[in-house]
Design a protein around this motif. Structure first.
Motif, PDB file in Angstrom:
ATOM      1  N   ASP A 151       0.664  -1.658   0.034  1.00  0.00           N
ATOM      2  CA  ASP A 151      -0.150  -0.321  -0.212  1.00  0.00           C
ATOM      3  C   ASP A 151       1.168   1.258   0.285  1.00  0.00           C
ATOM      4  OD1 ASP A 151      -2.636  -1.050   0.054  1.00  0.00           O
ATOM      5  OD2 ASP A 151      -2.456  -1.494   2.384  1.00  0.00           O
ATOM      6  N   SER A 199      -3.061  -3.340  -5.277  1.00  0.00           N
ATOM      7  CA  SER A 199      -4.720  -2.666  -5.569  1.00  0.00           C
ATOM      8  C   SER A 199      -6.111  -3.494  -6.309  1.00  0.00           C
ATOM      9  CB  SER A 199      -4.444  -1.579  -5.119  1.00  0.00           C
ATOM     10  OG  SER A 199      -3.654  -0.624  -4.570  1.00  0.00           O
ATOM     11  N   PRO A 200      -7.030  -3.123  -5.970  1.00  0.00           N
ATOM     12  CA  PRO A 200      -7.321  -2.779  -4.514  1.00  0.00           C
ATOM     13  C   PRO A 200      -7.705  -4.226  -3.876  1.00  0.00           C
ATOM     14  CG  PRO A 200      -9.105  -3.346  -6.294  1.00  0.00           C
ATOM     15  CD  PRO A 200      -8.206  -3.794  -7.012  1.00  0.00           C
ATOM     16  N   LEU A 204      -7.030  -2.138   2.918  1.00  0.00           N
ATOM     17  CA  LEU A 204      -7.882  -0.517   2.322  1.00  0.00           C
ATOM     18  C   LEU A 204      -6.966   0.516   2.116  1.00  0.00           C
ATOM     19  CD1 LEU A 204     -10.993  -1.818   0.239  1.00  0.00           C
ATOM     20  CD2 LEU A 204      -9.004  -2.063  -0.592  1.00  0.00           C
ATOM     21  N   GLU A 222      -8.470   3.361  -3.553  1.00  0.00           N
ATOM     22  CA  GLU A 222      -7.756   2.542  -4.154  1.00  0.00           C
ATOM     23  C   GLU A 222      -7.138   2.502  -5.917  1.00  0.00           C
ATOM     24  OE1 GLU A 222      -5.807  -1.010  -2.276  1.00  0.00           O
ATOM     25  OE2 GLU A 222      -5.231   0.360  -0.886  1.00  0.00           O
TER      26      GLU A 222
END
Length: 433
Positions: A151, A199-200, A204, A222
């Motif tokens: 992320d 992602s996603p 998240l 995302e």
């Protein structure tokens, strides 16, 4: 818009087109504006669809992560190599798309989520230079990769060297990919860049501005980041003057999760399709599918021809006219070059699907899909038949009405299943050797 690709205006083949394979993580079929998404807009993906080949029926080979990735690498069902579940591995004996194109002089690189080297589950860890089953062992000259999802503000491994990149992970891997692409464009070396987004997928964690733009939806925040990075990639290719002779193939590893206990669209949308990630209903395996190649696909094409992640490898091998020494067979995929050329009206061979059951492989669900009919065996002894042209949402089981079709498809499914068992036992490697 041209339908089925039958009359697309085509240019002469570039001798060695650049190839970019993009895959998102848990993006549902309905999660593009051009497929009906209203929650946000996906302008970069819509531009790809408006400028290239858009599949109405493109499938992930498996309803979960690592197995579908193995199918992209090899053109084979992942159970042929014992990759049954997320976090399981490729086998060293397999031939990958990176290894194949290197024989034609391509430079190769992987960016983002690998998830084919095993190890502990959880957040993506940087892959060391000596990772036993990392990208470098499967034909990639360069990698900027982690083991699993990633992320914001993530640390990646660049051929074993740790590099922390601030900001959105999708922007990070595309930025690094453009460095690789620019280097090869300057050297006039054809390249394969595999860009696998994190992602996603949960957890998240979009950028604050993306979260706001998505109306507070973390999932679609995302996805905004993914779409923005795809726009950056496409612009980068144009700026380098290589967009025309570069193939971008975009898809997802499985359908959206669509947790029925969560708020609507909290984990994405499979449109009106039945089922979700982890299932062999359409919602679990039908995913976005786009191919952009301006030098070859000169008019927008929207096709009902069935495509699958297993087709990526044989299509590339066919495009480059490769005779791959030591090719492991059988391949489950087919070349979609005739579709790109506007001459394929339907898929020439069915697709087999197999998902691990709750307690055993043999007890898991199976499916056998032709252009029209899908035979679905959710559990041993229960065979259901759906007409996916008339009934894409799988609402009416036709098994009782069409017993001859059930018998025909069941025989083909069982023969394929036996072939997969032989592969899993190692027969294909003995033959290749």
């Amino acid at each position: 818009m041209v339908s089925q690709g039958a009359e697309a205006t085509l240019a002469a083949k570039p001798a060695r087109p650049n190839i970019i394979l993009c895959m998102t993580d848990d993006q549902g079929w309905g999660d593009m504006s051009c497929n009906g998404l209203k929650r946000i807009q996906t302008p970069a993906l819509d531009a790809m669809a408006a400028n290239g080949l858009r599949f109405n029926r493109f499938y992930a080979q498996h309803p979960s992560c690592s197995p579908t990735r193995a199918s992209v690498m090899t053109g084979r069902h992942p159970y042929r190599m014992g990759c049954y579940w997320p976090g399981m591995t490729l086998r060293i004996g397999e031939m990958t798309v990176a290894q194949a194109v290197k024989q034609a002089g391509y430079s190769t690189a992987h960016f983002g989520k690998w998830h084919l080297s095993g190890g502990k589950p959880g957040a993506g860890r940087p892959l060391p230079a000596d990772e036993p089953l990392g990208p470098g062992k499967f034909g990639f000259d360069e990698w900027f990769s982690v083991s699993n999802w990633f992320d914001l503000d993530w640390t990646f491994s660049h051929n074993g060297k740790l590099e922390k990149v601030p900001g959105d992970g999708s922007d990070a891997i595309v930025g690094e990919a453009l460095e690789f692409i620019g280097k090869n464009a300057k050297a006039e070396t054809p390249f394969l860049a595999v860009i696998w987004f994190g992602s996603p997928h949960v957890p998240l964690q979009p950028r604050a501005e993306d979260l706001a733009a998505a109306g507070g939806s973390e999932y679609y925040g995302e996805l905004i980041g993914v779409d923005r990075s795809m726009g950056t990639l496409r612009k980068g290719l144009r700026d380098l003057g290589i967009a025309d002779d570069t193939i971008i193939w975009y898809t997802s590893d499985n359908g959206a999760w669509e947790d029925e206990n969560a708020a609507p669209d909290a984990f994405g949308s499979n449109g009106d399709l039945h089922g979700h990630k982890g299932e062999l209903w359409e919602g679990g395996i039908r995913v976005p599918g786009l191919i952009e190649w301006p030098a070859r696909i000169k008019a927008p094409v929207r096709t009902d021809v069935v495509g699958c992640s297993i087709d990526i490898y044989p299509t590339i091998v066919d495009l480059l006219d490769l005779d791959v020494p030591g090719q492991v067979k059988p391949l489950d995929g087919v070349s979609l070059v005739p579709l790109i050329d506007g001459t394929m009206q339907e898929r020439p061979r069915p697709i087999g699907f197999w998902h691990h059951g709750g307690s055993s492989l043999e007890g898991g669900p199976l499916a056998w899909m032709e252009n029209r009919f899908k035979l679905f065996r959710p559990k041993p002894g229960d065979y259901q038949l759906y007409d996916l042209i008339a009934d894409p949402n799988e609402t009416k089981d036709l098994a009782a009405e069409r017993p001859d079709d059930v018998a025909r498809l069941k025989a083909a499914l069982e023969a394929w299943q036996e072939s997969v068992r032989r592969s899993n036992d190692g027969a294909d490697y003995r033959q290749a050797g």
